[in-house]
Scaffold this motif. Structure first.
Motif, mmCIF file in Angstrom:
data_model
loop_
_atom_site.group_PDB
_atom_site.id
_atom_site.type_symbol
_atom_site.label_atom_id
_atom_site.label_comp_id
_atom_site.label_asym_id
_atom_site.label_seq_id
_atom_site.Cartn_x
_atom_site.Cartn_y
_atom_site.Cartn_z
ATOM 1 N N PHE A 12 86.853 99.918 67.329
ATOM 2 C CA PHE A 12 87.369 100.202 68.669
ATOM 3 C C PHE A 12 88.508 101.235 68.567
ATOM 4 N N LYS A 13 89.421 100.983 67.639
ATOM 5 C CA LYS A 13 90.559 101.885 67.426
ATOM 6 C C LYS A 13 90.088 103.249 66.926
ATOM 7 N N GLU A 14 89.074 103.230 66.074
ATOM 8 C CA GLU A 14 88.503 104.483 65.553
ATOM 9 C C GLU A 14 87.979 105.355 66.697
ATOM 10 N N VAL A 15 87.280 104.742 67.644
ATOM 11 C CA VAL A 15 86.758 105.480 68.794
ATOM 12 C C VAL A 15 87.919 106.065 69.608
ATOM 13 N N ARG A 16 88.954 105.257 69.800
ATOM 14 C CA ARG A 16 90.122 105.733 70.556
ATOM 15 C C ARG A 16 90.777 106.921 69.848
ATOM 16 N N ASP A 17 90.962 106.790 68.529
ATOM 17 C CA ASP A 17 91.597 107.861 67.754
ATOM 18 C C ASP A 17 90.767 109.147 67.780
ATOM 19 N N ASN A 19 88.869 110.208 70.011
ATOM 20 C CA ASN A 19 88.907 110.836 71.332
ATOM 21 C C ASN A 19 90.337 111.182 71.766
ATOM 22 N N ASN A 20 91.266 110.996 70.838
ATOM 23 C CA ASN A 20 92.671 111.345 71.068
ATOM 24 C C ASN A 20 93.270 110.709 72.313
ATOM 25 N N PHE A 21 92.937 109.441 72.542
ATOM 26 C CA PHE A 21 93.537 108.711 73.653
ATOM 27 C C PHE A 21 94.724 107.901 73.153
ATOM 28 N N THR A 22 95.764 107.786 73.983
ATOM 29 C CA THR A 22 96.796 106.789 73.713
ATOM 30 C C THR A 22 96.205 105.439 74.097
ATOM 31 N N GLN A 23 96.875 104.368 73.732
ATOM 32 C CA GLN A 23 96.380 103.039 74.103
ATOM 33 C C GLN A 23 96.305 102.896 75.623
ATOM 34 N N ALA A 24 97.293 103.442 76.323
ATOM 35 C CA ALA A 24 97.311 103.355 77.786
ATOM 36 C C ALA A 24 96.176 104.174 78.414
ATOM 37 N N PHE A 26 93.307 105.055 76.990
ATOM 38 C CA PHE A 26 92.023 104.449 76.652
ATOM 39 C C PHE A 26 91.767 103.240 77.553
ATOM 40 N N ALA A 27 92.824 102.473 77.800
ATOM 41 C CA ALA A 27 92.712 101.311 78.683
ATOM 42 C C ALA A 27 92.260 101.752 80.074
ATOM 43 N N GLU A 28 92.857 102.842 80.570
ATOM 44 C CA GLU A 28 92.514 103.339 81.897
ATOM 45 C C GLU A 28 91.053 103.788 81.960
ATOM 46 N N VAL A 29 90.629 104.524 80.931
ATOM 47 C CA VAL A 29 89.251 105.008 80.853
ATOM 48 C C VAL A 29 88.263 103.829 80.865
ATOM 49 N N LEU A 30 88.633 102.748 80.175
ATOM 50 C CA LEU A 30 87.735 101.595 80.055
ATOM 51 C C LEU A 30 87.927 100.568 81.168
ATOM 52 N N GLY A 31 88.885 100.820 82.060
ATOM 53 C CA GLY A 31 89.118 99.900 83.167
ATOM 54 C C GLY A 31 89.829 98.625 82.746
ATOM 55 N N ILE A 32 90.718 98.742 81.748
ATOM 56 C CA ILE A 32 91.492 97.595 81.268
ATOM 57 C C ILE A 32 92.892 97.705 81.859
ATOM 58 N N LYS A 33 93.461 96.585 82.255
ATOM 59 C CA LYS A 33 94.845 96.611 82.731
ATOM 60 C C LYS A 33 95.781 96.885 81.552
ATOM 61 N N ASN A 34 96.882 97.562 81.823
ATOM 62 C CA ASN A 34 97.931 97.844 80.838
ATOM 63 C C ASN A 34 97.471 98.766 79.717
ATOM 64 N N THR A 36 95.484 99.051 75.447
ATOM 65 C CA THR A 36 94.556 98.412 74.511
ATOM 66 C C THR A 36 95.296 97.774 73.341
ATOM 67 N N ALA A 37 96.624 97.733 73.403
ATOM 68 C CA ALA A 37 97.430 97.228 72.285
ATOM 69 C C ALA A 37 97.053 95.802 71.889
ATOM 70 N N ASP A 38 96.883 94.920 72.862
ATOM 71 C CA ASP A 38 96.554 93.520 72.538
ATOM 72 C C ASP A 38 95.193 93.405 71.856
ATOM 73 N N ILE A 39 94.251 94.232 72.265
ATOM 74 C CA ILE A 39 92.942 94.238 71.605
ATOM 75 C C ILE A 39 93.117 94.702 70.162
ATOM 76 N N GLU A 40 93.865 95.778 69.982
ATOM 77 C CA GLU A 40 94.027 96.344 68.643
ATOM 78 C C GLU A 40 94.854 95.452 67.722
#
Length: 84
Positions: A12-17, A19-24, A26-34, A36-40
């Motif tokens: 999951f983190k590899e995909v984020r990295d 695509n050069n997304f910050t955790q915030a 990436f969360a927005e792109v995936l429709g997650i609140k806040n 992705t830190a808790d997932i990671e």
């Protein structure tokens, strides 16, 4: 840290990295609140909805995500995915 970083969290983190997304972002792109830190950190499980979004938006193979396949991407046609 007592949490286990599972294959899907690493990937999951590899995909984020990649695509050069910050955790915030990436969360927005995936429709997650806040963020992705808790997932990671292994605190929050990857939900089916997130796995589906990774497939829909990035073509990520869910089986690869969970460490059961070496095929990272699936061919996904944009738009209607229902059978004809």
């Amino acid at each position: 840290m007592g949490t286990d970083i599972t294959p899907e969290i690493k990937r999951f983190k590899e995909v984020r990295d990649e695509n050069n997304f910050t955790q915030a972002e990436f969360a927005e792109v995936l429709g997650i609140k806040n963020s992705t830190a808790d997932i990671e950190r292994g605190r929050t499980k990857l939900s089916g909805k997130i796995v589906a979004e990774l497939l829909r938006q990035f073509g990520i193979n869910p089986v690869w995500l969970f460490g059961e396949s070496n095929q990272k991407y699936l061919q996904v046609t944009k738009g209607d995915v229902s059978p004809k």
